[in-house]
Design an enzyme around this catalytic site. Structure first.
Site, mmCIF file in Angstrom:
data_model
loop_
_atom_site.group_PDB
_atom_site.id
_atom_site.type_symbol
_atom_site.label_atom_id
_atom_site.label_comp_id
_atom_site.label_asym_id
_atom_site.label_seq_id
_atom_site.Cartn_x
_atom_site.Cartn_y
_atom_site.Cartn_z
ATOM 1 N N ASP B 186 4.928 -1.218 5.119
ATOM 2 C CA ASP B 186 3.998 -0.484 4.252
ATOM 3 C C ASP B 186 2.623 -1.139 4.355
ATOM 4 O OD1 ASP B 186 3.860 1.451 1.697
ATOM 5 O OD2 ASP B 186 2.693 -0.384 1.284
ATOM 6 N N ASP B 203 -7.803 6.884 8.439
ATOM 7 C CA ASP B 203 -6.926 7.425 9.493
ATOM 8 C C ASP B 203 -6.913 6.504 10.716
ATOM 9 O OD1 ASP B 203 -6.303 9.571 7.977
ATOM 10 O OD2 ASP B 203 -7.567 11.021 9.045
ATOM 11 N N ASP B 229 1.502 5.971 4.234
ATOM 12 C CA ASP B 229 1.177 4.636 4.755
ATOM 13 C C ASP B 229 2.432 3.826 5.030
ATOM 14 O OD1 ASP B 229 1.966 4.345 2.181
ATOM 15 O OD2 ASP B 229 0.296 3.072 1.551
#
Lengths: 211, 307
Positions: B186, B203, B229
């Site tokens: 993560d 991005d 994410d």
């Protein structure tokens, strides 16, 4: 009679056939306007059983079972059948080289069209003419035949070309066909009646050995 | 019988020419007039290799000589001999010796195969067009596959591809008795990155994380973007915890705490959790849940460290 002087007879035939294919190479070079080499390293006189073993080796190792074959039958004083074999998978490239063409999409297929067959028919006619013609001239025995039949055989075996019943003796030779650094390994099988081959070898003996 | 033969020859749809041993033309049928565009009256008595200049070559003269001496037929193919009679027709040529009352003549048969050439040329065009279409289709298939199985933003596997490989690798691990590792990754504080530097930069950061994971894992490992994410990494054929540790160390080494993106110096931090088949679960869902749990433990540790 056939076994005595066998080596020298084979040597004489090798030399004779090389003169013949040399002329064939010169004719083909003139036609397609490219340098062509044609040689026959060795001629073997074999009985049908041994010829089948030799030929099956060629079919397995060089042609992988698929061959393009030009063949003619001849009769009159000499009787028999001659077959000129080429590995089928090499033939599209070979034909393209002869015709100054490139067809990438058909290069690896075993499908041939009428133009391909006619091209091989002409080459077969020239090569076979040169070999049989030289033999016929040397021993002064006329040979009559028609134009070659051309065919493609998948899974070909020696039985297609060597008829042990009718002919029993076979002249076998391998043919190295060299065009623009591409070498195609062909084979020539001449089935003859015993009498025909005996006539040829006796005449050769008389001409070259004086016996 | 003899009286009807000229009439018969005139009807044959094949170019027929008879020449003497000196190559002089003694007969030229109407079909040959059509093929060559040359009238019989104009060519009779002339040498054939002068009327058809492509025959004025050694191969033709030698073939004629052999034929006169030996009598065996000769064949010249249209493919090897272009423009034998004219530029408009492709013809095969067969030559035979004819002997009548000790007089030798040669019969030349010009067989029109122009249609064959046209048909074969058409077929070659079709094959070429089909081959072109086929390669276009293959390229489109690749694009469709890419869209179906790969994440559009980062280029790594999407969940559909992950599911496919997860089942495969789990079955292999069960069959071979090996371990299967599943890593949950993560990106810490990704919302803050987006809010601070904008979604466009966010991005790009996500793409760099995907590259970092791909570069740090092995060839057969599957890196998948699982959610916004979150990434999952499938690690097949893990034999000991050390195998996993080697990969985790590479991620750690490749992970730059600060990365420069679009001129911004961005602090990048990843939380990671790992679960193993068979110890932590028997199904992929159980392994994901366990790795997620361990990832949160790791996230908590990082937060504590940064306080």
């Amino acid at each position: 009679m056939l076994v005595a002087n066998k080596i020298s007879r084979e040597d004489i035939l090798t030399e004779l056939f090389n003169i013949g294919v040399g002329q064939a190479a010169s004719t083909l070079s003139d036609i397609i306007d490219k340098q062509i080499g044609l040689t026959i390293p060795e001629v073997k006189i074999l009985d049908a059983a041994k010829a089948k073993v030799e030929l099956n080796k060629y079919l397995l190792q060089v042609a992988e079972g698929a061959v393009m074959v030009s063949s003619i039958s001849f009769d009159s004083q000499l009787e028999g059948k001659v077959s000129l074999l080429f590995p089928a998978d090499k033939m599209h490239h070979f034909i393209d080289l002869c015709l100054h063409e490139t067809h990438v999409e058909t290069e690896n297929t075993l499908e041939f069209n009428d133009i391909d067959f006619d091209t091989i028919k002409e080459i077969g006619n020239i090569v076979i003419n040169s070999i049989i013609g030289e033999l016929s001239n040397t021993v002064n025995i006329p040979v009559e035949y028609t134009l070659p039949e051309v065919d493609v055989l998948n899974n070909a075996s020696a039985d297609h070309f060597v008829d042990s019943e009718e002919y029993r003796l076979v002249l076998m030779m391998f043919l190295a066909f060299d065009i623009e650094e591409t070498e195609i390994a062909g084979a020539i099988v001449i089935n003859m009646t015993l009498k025909s081959l005996d006539d040829i070898l006796n005449t050769i003996d008389r001409l070259y050995n004086g016996s | 019988m003899d009286s009807i033969l000229p009439g018969v020859l005139n009807c044959i749809n094949e170019g027929l020419v008879i020449i003497s041993v000196d190559l002089e033309i003694t007969y030229w049928n109407p079909f040959m007039e059509k093929l060559s565009g040359k009238k019989s009256e104009a060519v009779l008595g002339q040498n054939v290799d002068k009327v058809l200049p492509t025959l004025e070559r050694p191969f033709f003269h030698n073939a004629v000589q052999r034929l006169i001496n030996g009598g065996n037929p000769v064949f010249f193919s249209a493919a090897m001999h272009r423009n034998l009679v004219s530029q408009d027709h492709r013809v095969n040529l067969k030559i035979n010796r004819v002997t009548v009352e000790d007089k030798v003549s040669l019969l030349l048969e010009f067989i029109d195969v122009t249609n064959q050439f046209q048909r074969i040329s058409q077929l070659r065009d079709y094959v070429s067009q089909l081959s072109h279409l086929n390669s276009q289709l293959k390229q489109k298939e690749k694009v469709i596959e890419k869209l179906a199985y790969y994440d559009k933003l980062t280029g790594v596997a999407n969940r559909a591809l992950f599911d496919k490989f997860a089942d495969k690798y789990l079955n292999i691990a069960k069959a071979r008795g090996t371990m299967l590792g599943l890593m949950f990754v993560d990106v810490n504080e990704f919302k803050l990155i987006n809010d601070t530097y904008g979604h466009n930069t966010g991005d790009k950061v996500m793409t760099r994380v995907a590259s970092l994971l791909t570069e740090s894992t092995r060839k057969n490992d599957i890196v998948c973007r699982y959610g916004g994410d979150e990434f999952l990494v499938l690690l097949p054929d893990i034999r000991t915890f050390r195998d996993y540790q080697a990969i985790a160390d590479r991620i750690e080494a490749n992970k730059k705490r600060h990365i420069v993106q679009d001129g911004y110096d961005i602090w990048l931090s990843l939380s990671m959790g790992i679960s193993f088949f068979p110890d932590d679960g028997q199904t992929i869902d159980e392994l994901i849940a366990k790795a997620d749990e361990f990832m949160y433990v790791n996230k908590h540790e990082i937060r504590q460290k940064n306080l």
